[in-house]
Every structure is written in C-alpha cells, then in structure tokens.
Design an enzyme around this catalytic site. Structure first.
Site, PDB file in Angstrom:
ATOM      1  N   SER A  88       0.836  -1.194   0.000  1.00  0.00           N
ATOM      2  CA  SER A  88       0.000   0.000   0.000  1.00  0.00           C
ATOM      3  C   SER A  88       0.882   1.259   0.000  1.00  0.00           C
ATOM      4  O   SER A  88       1.705   1.430  -0.894  1.00  0.00           O
ATOM      5  CB  SER A  88      -0.951  -0.045   1.198  1.00  0.00           C
ATOM      6  OG  SER A  88      -2.004   0.894   1.044  1.00  0.00           O
ATOM      7  N   ALA A  89       0.752   2.135   1.001  1.00  0.00           N
ATOM      8  CA  ALA A  89       1.634   3.304   1.062  1.00  0.00           C
ATOM      9  C   ALA A  89       3.094   2.889   1.149  1.00  0.00           C
ATOM     10  O   ALA A  89       3.980   3.570   0.619  1.00  0.00           O
ATOM     11  CB  ALA A  89       1.260   4.176   2.256  1.00  0.00           C
TER      12      ALA A  89
END
Length: 314
Positions: free
Chosen positions: A174-175
């Site tokens: 994700s991030a």
C-alpha cells in the site's frame, strides 16, 4: 483496513480522513484501524522465537524516533550470508508500524519461508509528520543498513555477519509500496554504496495517484506539488521509471482491491516506457486490499507468499 467504518466528526475536528484518522483543532490526532504492538523476540530460547525467527529493535535517529525491527532466522550459521529484505509497512502514511503484530508476523513469515534476513522500517507518520518525512526516514534506515557493507564493521552484528549486499530487496505494501518505489528511484540517483546491489523490488497492492485529486495526499503533504508529483504519480514521469536500477520487479494486486488500478497502471507504465529488467504481475482473484495481512492463513495468502518467496530466492 475496513473502509466501512463510520465515525462521526466532533465539533472540534479540524481535518478528518475517516476511517484512518482525524485531527483536532488543538493538534491532537486520533487514529483508527491500528493493530496492537508486539515486542521483538531476541532470544536464544526457541520458545521465545516466533516461527524460528529472532528479532530485535534498533534506534537509528533518536531525535526523530526513526528505527527498525531486524529479523534473523534462528538456523543461520555463523558468518553465513543471506539475501537482505528492507520492508516498508503500509497504512496510508498515517497508521501502522513495523512494531505492530500484523507486520511483525508477516515479516517473520517471509524470513522463515524465504530463508533471508530482513529490516522492517519504522518511519514517522503523517499527519503530525507530513510527507516527505516518510521518505526521508526510510532513506535514513536504508543508508544505516547499507553502510555496514563498507567494511563489515557497522553497529549491528547481525547485518555485519549475515547480509548478502549483492542481493538486496526493497518491498512494501500500500503506502509502503509507494515508499519502496521511491526508495528504488533514490537508490538509482544517489547510489547505495560500494558492494551493494538492489536485486529487486516487490510492491504489494501499491498506492499511487492517477493524476486526479487525492484528498489524503493533499492533506498529508507539507510540500504539496500537485497531482503529478513523481512521488505520487510516477507513471507521469516515464524517465524515472525507465531508469530504475534493480534487476527485477514484482507487482502484486488483487481482484477486489479498492486501489487495484494503481498497481495495474504502474505495471503498464513500466512495460510502455522501456524498463529493461524482469517484470511480473501477480493478480489474486476474489481478494481485497492487503488481504494477506488481514487473513494470513487463507489459501490465497499462501499462494501469494509462495510467489514472493520464489521471487526472493531467485
């Protein structure tokens, strides 16, 4: 993360990005969806070791509270060197930790299955520490790790004795996938030091922009540069993609992931813009965002684990 959570705003809320966090007018930040922290298992006692993997925490920048959790297979022999994975956790730049039970267990499993050593990065979180803090902190950890390669006289014996610096991998979800990509870009620009080779990058359900407004990114940036900022939208900057220095990239997406298109666009941009390394895309059916973290014992999480392990073993 459960995006169905509904949390009403209070009158004293300044900013909110539900269900992740909200910022109050007095500066307080309230976070949601955070998994519990768990201590490392740095012990010779097999009963104190998670899945045959020892772990310990190190502090790299005390003033910024930047550090990492190191992982080492218990079966490793003295002076035996193994591939080194530098892992960067996700959480929308704003929640989670290298020290949470979710990431501790996942990285421990990777180390055990792939027979590698790993460093899990603990970076400062937005919105208290807005972008670019996460990038600066992750780069600081990477520099601390790779500095051990010069003469094998660095501050940590596990890395001195066991890291194979010709087989370094960056990964994140994700991030954290976004940060891992940006670290690979910076490695190409600034280098990793003599004797250090970035073998590959693994992006798990990575978060990137598509040129459209993104409320989260605008809220967490201290140096907002628009929607085609190369940190957010590398697909708009083909030169930075084609010059990535690693030998191979694995991109993992899932059918029901809310940011599925992000990984697809990144994969297609690499192919289109002439990146010369080995490129692979894994697409898991019927699963959502970071399902392998939320339900690590399910069949498809096992399928994904085997694919990642195969990539790391090369």
């Amino acid at each position: 993360m459960d995006l169905s959570i509904q949390i009403p705003d209070a009158p004293d809320v300044l900013h909110s990005f539900l269900p992740l966090f909200r910022v109050f007018k007095d500066g307080r930040v309230e976070r949601f969806s955070q998994t519990p922290f768990t201590p490392p298992s740095d012990s010779e006692d097999p009963n104190a070791v998670t899945g045959g993997v020892r772990s310990k925490d190190i502090v790299i920048s005390p003033e910024n509270k930047v550090g990492a959790r190191l992982f080492l297979p218990k079966t490793i022999k003295p002076d035996e060197r193994r591939p080194l994975l530098i892992y960067i956790h996700g959480g929308a730049f704003a929640i989670e930790s290298a020290f949470s039970i979710q990431y501790h267990n996942y990285v421990s499993s990777l180390v055990a299955e792939a027979n590698i050593i790993a460093v899990s990065v603990e970076y400062r979180l937005a919105p208290e520490h807005p972008v670019p803090a996460c990038y600066d902190d992750s780069w600081a950890v990477i520099n601390w790790v790779t500095a051990h390669a010069k003469d094998r006289q660095g501050p940590d014996l596990w890395i001195n004795n066991h890291a194979d610096f010709t087989k370094v991998f960056f990964s994140g979800d994700s991030a954290g996938g976004n940060i891992a990509h940006n670290m690979a870009v910076r490695a190409g620009q600034d280098g990793l030091g003599d004797g250090v080779k970035l073998e590959g990058v693994i992006l798990m359900h990575p978060f990137f922009g598509d040129g459209k407004p993104n409320k989260l990114w605008e809220l967490i940036c201290s140096d907002f540069k628009g929607w085609e900022d190369p940190r957010l939208n590398p697909m708009a900057h083909p030169g930075s993609l084609s010059s990535l220095v690693c030998g191979k990239i694995l991109i993992c997406i899932s059918e029901k992931d809310i940011i599925r298109e992000s990984g697809q666009l990144y994969y297609e941009a690499l192919k289109k813009n002439g990146w010369k390394g080995e490129l692979d895309l894994v697409d898991i059916e019927e699963e959502g965002h970071v399902f392998h973290l939320l339900n690590p014992d399910c069949h498809r999480a096992g399928v994904l684990m085997r694919r990642v392990v195969s990539f790391l073993r090369g």
